[in-house]
Design a protein around this motif. Structure first.
Motif, PDB file in Angstrom:
ATOM      1  N   GLN B  76       0.828  -1.205   0.000  1.00 32.81           N
ATOM      2  CA  GLN B  76       0.000   0.000   0.000  1.00 32.81           C
ATOM      3  C   GLN B  76       0.864   1.257   0.000  1.00 32.81           C
ATOM      4  N   SER B  77       1.875   1.259   0.874  1.00 29.04           N
ATOM      5  CA  SER B  77       2.733   2.429   1.014  1.00 29.04           C
ATOM      6  C   SER B  77       3.509   2.704  -0.272  1.00 29.04           C
ATOM      7  N   LEU B  78       4.057   1.650  -0.865  1.00 23.84           N
ATOM      8  CA  LEU B  78       4.847   1.836  -2.086  1.00 23.84           C
ATOM      9  C   LEU B  78       3.961   2.228  -3.261  1.00 23.84           C
ATOM     10  N   THR B  79       2.775   1.667  -3.313  1.00 24.18           N
ATOM     11  CA  THR B  79       1.831   2.057  -4.383  1.00 24.18           C
ATOM     12  C   THR B  79       1.485   3.531  -4.256  1.00 24.18           C
ATOM     13  N   ASP B  80       1.284   3.973  -3.020  1.00 24.31           N
ATOM     14  CA  ASP B  80       0.979   5.388  -2.798  1.00 24.31           C
ATOM     15  C   ASP B  80       2.126   6.281  -3.264  1.00 24.31           C
ATOM     16  N   SER B  81       3.351   5.744  -3.243  1.00 24.87           N
ATOM     17  CA  SER B  81       4.529   6.514  -3.670  1.00 24.87           C
ATOM     18  C   SER B  81       4.887   6.239  -5.129  1.00 24.87           C
ATOM     19  N   ASN B  82       3.943   5.632  -5.846  1.00 25.08           N
ATOM     20  CA  ASN B  82       4.165   5.285  -7.254  1.00 25.08           C
ATOM     21  C   ASN B  82       5.356   4.344  -7.443  1.00 25.08           C
ATOM     22  N   ARG B  83       5.550   3.482  -6.458  1.00 26.50           N
ATOM     23  CA  ARG B  83       6.587   2.443  -6.562  1.00 26.50           C
ATOM     24  C   ARG B  83       5.887   1.093  -6.678  1.00 26.50           C
ATOM     25  N   GLU B  84       6.626   0.117  -7.182  1.00 24.28           N
ATOM     26  CA  GLU B  84       6.063  -1.224  -7.323  1.00 24.28           C
ATOM     27  C   GLU B  84       6.653  -2.143  -6.258  1.00 24.28           C
ATOM     28  N   PHE B  85       5.796  -2.954  -5.668  1.00 27.81           N
ATOM     29  CA  PHE B  85       6.229  -3.920  -4.663  1.00 27.81           C
ATOM     30  C   PHE B  85       5.945  -5.320  -5.185  1.00 27.81           C
ATOM     31  N   ALA B  86       6.894  -6.221  -5.003  1.00 33.87           N
ATOM     32  CA  ALA B  86       6.692  -7.580  -5.493  1.00 33.87           C
ATOM     33  C   ALA B  86       7.331  -8.588  -4.552  1.00 33.87           C
ATOM     34  N   VAL B  87       6.728  -9.760  -4.512  1.00 35.01           N
ATOM     35  CA  VAL B  87       7.227 -10.870  -3.702  1.00 35.01           C
ATOM     36  C   VAL B  87       7.878 -11.884  -4.632  1.00 35.01           C
ATOM     37  N   ARG B  88       9.016 -12.433  -4.193  1.00 34.13           N
ATOM     38  CA  ARG B  88       9.749 -13.399  -5.008  1.00 34.13           C
ATOM     39  C   ARG B  88      10.015 -14.675  -4.188  1.00 34.13           C
ATOM     40  N   ASN B  89       9.900 -15.805  -4.850  1.00 28.18           N
ATOM     41  CA  ASN B  89      10.276 -17.100  -4.264  1.00 28.18           C
ATOM     42  C   ASN B  89       9.694 -17.351  -2.876  1.00 28.18           C
ATOM     43  N   PRO B  90       8.393 -17.205  -2.680  1.00 31.67           N
ATOM     44  CA  PRO B  90       7.865 -17.473  -1.339  1.00 31.67           C
ATOM     45  C   PRO B  90       8.074 -18.934  -0.950  1.00 31.67           C
ATOM     46  N   SER B  91       8.460 -19.152   0.285  1.00 31.77           N
ATOM     47  CA  SER B  91       8.629 -20.520   0.785  1.00 31.77           C
ATOM     48  C   SER B  91       7.265 -21.198   0.870  1.00 31.77           C
ATOM     49  N   GLU B  92       7.280 -22.495   1.115  1.00 32.18           N
ATOM     50  CA  GLU B  92       6.010 -23.230   1.225  1.00 32.18           C
ATOM     51  C   GLU B  92       5.141 -22.655   2.342  1.00 32.18           C
ATOM     52  N   ALA B  93       5.768 -22.297   3.458  1.00 31.35           N
ATOM     53  CA  ALA B  93       5.002 -21.739   4.582  1.00 31.35           C
ATOM     54  C   ALA B  93       4.324 -20.434   4.179  1.00 31.35           C
ATOM     55  N   VAL B  94       5.049 -19.609   3.427  1.00 30.66           N
ATOM     56  CA  VAL B  94       4.487 -18.331   2.990  1.00 30.66           C
ATOM     57  C   VAL B  94       3.390 -18.556   1.951  1.00 30.66           C
ATOM     58  N   LYS B  95       3.681 -19.423   0.970  1.00 31.57           N
ATOM     59  CA  LYS B  95       2.695 -19.682  -0.086  1.00 31.57           C
ATOM     60  C   LYS B  95       1.378 -20.172   0.511  1.00 31.57           C
ATOM     61  N   ARG B  96       1.495 -21.024   1.507  1.00 31.35           N
ATOM     62  CA  ARG B  96       0.294 -21.617   2.111  1.00 31.35           C
ATOM     63  C   ARG B  96      -0.574 -20.535   2.759  1.00 31.35           C
ATOM     64  N   LEU B  97       0.074 -19.648   3.526  1.00 26.93           N
ATOM     65  CA  LEU B  97      -0.704 -18.620   4.224  1.00 26.93           C
ATOM     66  C   LEU B  97      -1.236 -17.569   3.250  1.00 26.93           C
ATOM     67  N   LEU B  98      -0.469 -17.272   2.205  1.00 24.53           N
ATOM     68  CA  LEU B  98      -0.969 -16.342   1.186  1.00 24.53           C
ATOM     69  C   LEU B  98      -2.220 -16.901   0.525  1.00 24.53           C
ATOM     70  N   ASP B 104      -2.497 -14.136  -2.166  1.00 17.69           N
ATOM     71  CA  ASP B 104      -1.690 -14.544  -3.324  1.00 17.69           C
ATOM     72  C   ASP B 104      -2.203 -13.899  -4.605  1.00 17.69           C
ATOM     73  N   GLU B 105      -3.459 -13.484  -4.608  1.00 16.40           N
ATOM     74  CA  GLU B 105      -4.021 -12.867  -5.810  1.00 16.40           C
ATOM     75  C   GLU B 105      -3.862 -11.350  -5.815  1.00 16.40           C
ATOM     76  N   HIS B 106      -3.365 -10.805  -4.729  1.00 19.55           N
ATOM     77  CA  HIS B 106      -3.285  -9.343  -4.619  1.00 19.55           C
ATOM     78  C   HIS B 106      -1.853  -8.807  -4.547  1.00 19.55           C
ATOM     79  N   LEU B 107      -0.916  -9.634  -4.117  1.00 18.81           N
ATOM     80  CA  LEU B 107       0.466  -9.159  -4.031  1.00 18.81           C
ATOM     81  C   LEU B 107       1.167  -9.343  -5.365  1.00 18.81           C
ATOM     82  N   GLY B 108       1.995  -8.382  -5.734  1.00 18.99           N
ATOM     83  CA  GLY B 108       2.758  -8.495  -6.962  1.00 18.99           C
ATOM     84  C   GLY B 108       3.791  -9.607  -6.857  1.00 18.99           C
ATOM     85  N   ARG B 109       4.123 -10.221  -8.001  1.00 22.81           N
ATOM     86  CA  ARG B 109       5.127 -11.285  -8.033  1.00 22.81           C
ATOM     87  C   ARG B 109       6.288 -10.872  -8.921  1.00 22.81           C
ATOM     88  N   ALA B 110       7.491 -11.229  -8.506  1.00 19.25           N
ATOM     89  CA  ALA B 110       8.681 -10.945  -9.307  1.00 19.25           C
ATOM     90  C   ALA B 110       9.348 -12.254  -9.694  1.00 19.25           C
TER      91      ALA B 110
END
Lengths: 136, 110
Positions: B76-98, B104-110
């Motif tokens: 949210q903060s980076l979008t407000d500053s016209n910056r892009e935020f992305a998540v890369r290589n989420p671990s299984e624990a992260v993927k599961r909770l997302l 998982d459908e709302h966060l940017g992916r790199a």
């Protein structure tokens, strides 16, 4: 010859209580206990992770409402394929959940109840092995 | 004696530049005790450069809702500053909770 560890897992209902200072530094201990007890209940890898996350979220909610210097009490009833959890802490009100935490617990647990009584805030729920298999 | 038994580092964050992008690689456990560490790094990253801020989560062995909230607030903060935020290589624990939370459908992916 030593019997395999799997044969030593619980086949009956067993009650376990863990007491921790109401400080988020000790959340790792709560998660460690949850993981061990989920394994004791025969949960698979996903089930272990489910209970680990659910107990962490519960402990966080209890710590947030805890009275100063309070102790969080985490009680587990462990049986094959099922863990019933009850946590409480001295507090002036019932614990509440951030919407993200609530969405996590809604998926991972059954029968969740948040309450306040006898000067304590509490949270209870059940995690079953089958619950975890729903999340892929 | 105190040198023998040391508490493991609960969260490690390393920073790197990849072209215009600022990459934060996180390892350890993300909970209310450690999430503020990541939030601070993300806040500082948002003040540097103009490229994407990429969060590499391959080393995260545990995450709870407090960790997810840091990701939501960073996006949210980076979008407000016209910056892009992305998540890369989420671990299984992260993927599961997302997935559980639908993030998982709302966060940017790199």
């Amino acid at each position: 010859m030593t019997a395999p560890l799997a044969d030593e897992r619980t086949s009956l209902v067993e009650d376990v209580k863990v007491e921790l200072p109401a400080n988020d530094r000790f959340l790792r201990i709560a998660r460690l206990a949850a993981a061990g007890l989920a394994d004791e209940a025969g949960f698979d890898v996903d089930g272990v992770e489910d209970l680990r996350v659910a107990v962490d979220e519960a402990a966080v909610a209890l710590i947030e409402v805890a009275s100063p210097s309070a102790t969080v009490v985490l009680q587990f009833r462990v049986s094959p394929g099922r863990v019933d959890f009850f946590g409480e802490v001295p507090a002036d009100k019932a614990p509440s959940l951030h919407p993200v935490a609530e969405s996590v617990l809604d998926v991972l647990t059954q029968g969740m109840e948040l309450d306040h009584g006898r000067g304590c805030g509490s949270i209870r729920f059940t995690v079953r092995q089958a619950d975890g298999s729903q999340v892929d | 004696m105190s040198d023998v038994i040391k508490e493991p580092q609960p969260l490690d964050v390393t920073e790197a530049h990849e072209g215009d992008d600022f990459v934060l690689a996180v390892s350890g456990e993300l909970d209310p005790h450690t999430a503020p560490i990541l939030a601070q790094h993300l806040g500082e990253a948002g003040e540097q450069g103009s490229g994407r801020v990429i969060l590499d989560l391959s080393g995260v062995s545990f995450v709870d809702s407090s960790g997810l909230r840091v990701l939501i607030e960073a996006q949210q903060s980076l979008t407000d500053s016209n910056r892009e935020f992305a998540v890369r290589n989420p671990s299984e624990a992260v993927k599961r909770l997302l997935k559980i939370t639908g993030l998982d459908e709302h966060l940017g992916r790199a």
